[in-house]
Design a protein around this motif. Structure first.
Motif, mmCIF file in Angstrom:
data_model
loop_
_atom_site.group_PDB
_atom_site.id
_atom_site.type_symbol
_atom_site.label_atom_id
_atom_site.label_comp_id
_atom_site.label_asym_id
_atom_site.label_seq_id
_atom_site.Cartn_x
_atom_site.Cartn_y
_atom_site.Cartn_z
ATOM 1 N N ASP A 1 74.127 28.537 57.356
ATOM 2 C CA ASP A 1 75.333 28.547 58.158
ATOM 3 C C ASP A 1 75.634 27.118 58.601
ATOM 4 N N TRP A 52 88.129 36.963 47.179
ATOM 5 C CA TRP A 52 87.184 35.943 47.648
ATOM 6 C C TRP A 52 87.665 35.291 48.930
ATOM 7 N N GLU A 55 88.008 37.521 52.071
ATOM 8 C CA GLU A 55 86.680 37.789 52.636
ATOM 9 C C GLU A 55 86.141 36.545 53.357
ATOM 10 N N ALA A 56 86.351 35.381 52.791
ATOM 11 C CA ALA A 56 85.890 34.144 53.443
ATOM 12 C C ALA A 56 86.578 33.957 54.798
ATOM 13 N N ARG A 58 87.923 36.348 56.602
ATOM 14 C CA ARG A 58 87.441 37.424 57.477
ATOM 15 C C ARG A 58 86.121 37.022 58.117
ATOM 16 N N ARG A 59 85.204 36.467 57.325
ATOM 17 C CA ARG A 59 83.909 36.021 57.860
ATOM 18 C C ARG A 59 84.081 34.874 58.853
ATOM 19 N N CYS A 60 84.961 33.958 58.530
ATOM 20 C CA CYS A 60 85.235 32.838 59.442
ATOM 21 C C CYS A 60 85.762 33.368 60.767
ATOM 22 N N ASN A 61 86.731 34.257 60.704
ATOM 23 C CA ASN A 61 87.292 34.821 61.930
ATOM 24 C C ASN A 61 86.239 35.589 62.722
ATOM 25 N N HIS A 62 85.351 36.280 62.027
ATOM 26 C CA HIS A 62 84.267 37.003 62.699
ATOM 27 C C HIS A 62 83.356 36.016 63.443
ATOM 28 N N SER A 63 83.009 34.907 62.796
ATOM 29 C CA SER A 63 82.182 33.885 63.447
ATOM 30 C C SER A 63 82.894 33.301 64.654
ATOM 31 N N TYR A 144 94.616 36.340 60.236
ATOM 32 C CA TYR A 144 94.682 34.882 60.096
ATOM 33 C C TYR A 144 96.116 34.394 60.272
#
Length: 151
Positions: A1, A52, A55-56, A58-63, A144
């Protein structure tokens, strides 16, 4: 990370409308794939690229739901960087604890002049070329777009 690897880093995230970035990335991906695959199917490339990158993000927003992580990120609209890069670089330097100076300003302006967007030609692409639509992009990136994109 990234945050774990660089615990003191100040991160900069530029934001551009995914209606522009996704077909651009699909075009880039198709060029890469064509080195190994004869005539990659554009619709397949478009679907994979959309999956791709959504999903990237989505993961960024989750972090970024973690306030400590979110506070370490400077968000800048891409078009604002194109219009006035020094103003944004001064903000980044200030936030990271580095003073901006004339030497850095001159170097950045020289780089900008020598690397003007489109200097080596235009990158042509479209949503339709990759079987995509504005509606699909907007659905995949709705959170986003709501937070970062001005239309």
């Amino acid at each position: 990370d990234l945050i774990d690897a660089f615990p003191d880093a100040t991160l900069v995230m530029t934001h551009r409308d995914p209606r522009r970035t996704i077909p651009s990335m699909a075009k880039f991906q198709s060029v890469i794939w064509s080195q190994r695959i004869a005539d990659p199917d554009p619709a397949f490339v478009g679907n994979v690229t959309l999956a791709w990158w959504s999903e990237a993000i989505r993961r960024c927003n989750h972090s970024r739901a973690d306030p400590e992580i979110d506070a370490r990120i400077i968000d800048i609209p891409y078009e604002d960087v194109r219009k006035g890069p020094l103003e944004h670089m001064h903000h980044v330097f200030d936030r990271a604890g580095y003073p901006a100076d004339d030497t850095a300003d001159k170097a950045m302006l020289q780089w900008e002049a020598e690397n003007e967007q489109g200097i080596h030609g235009q990158h042509a692409y479209s949503l339709e070329e990759f079987g995509l639509s504005a509606e699909r992009i907007d659905t995949a990136f709705s959170d986003y777009i709501y937070r970062f994109i001005r239309r």
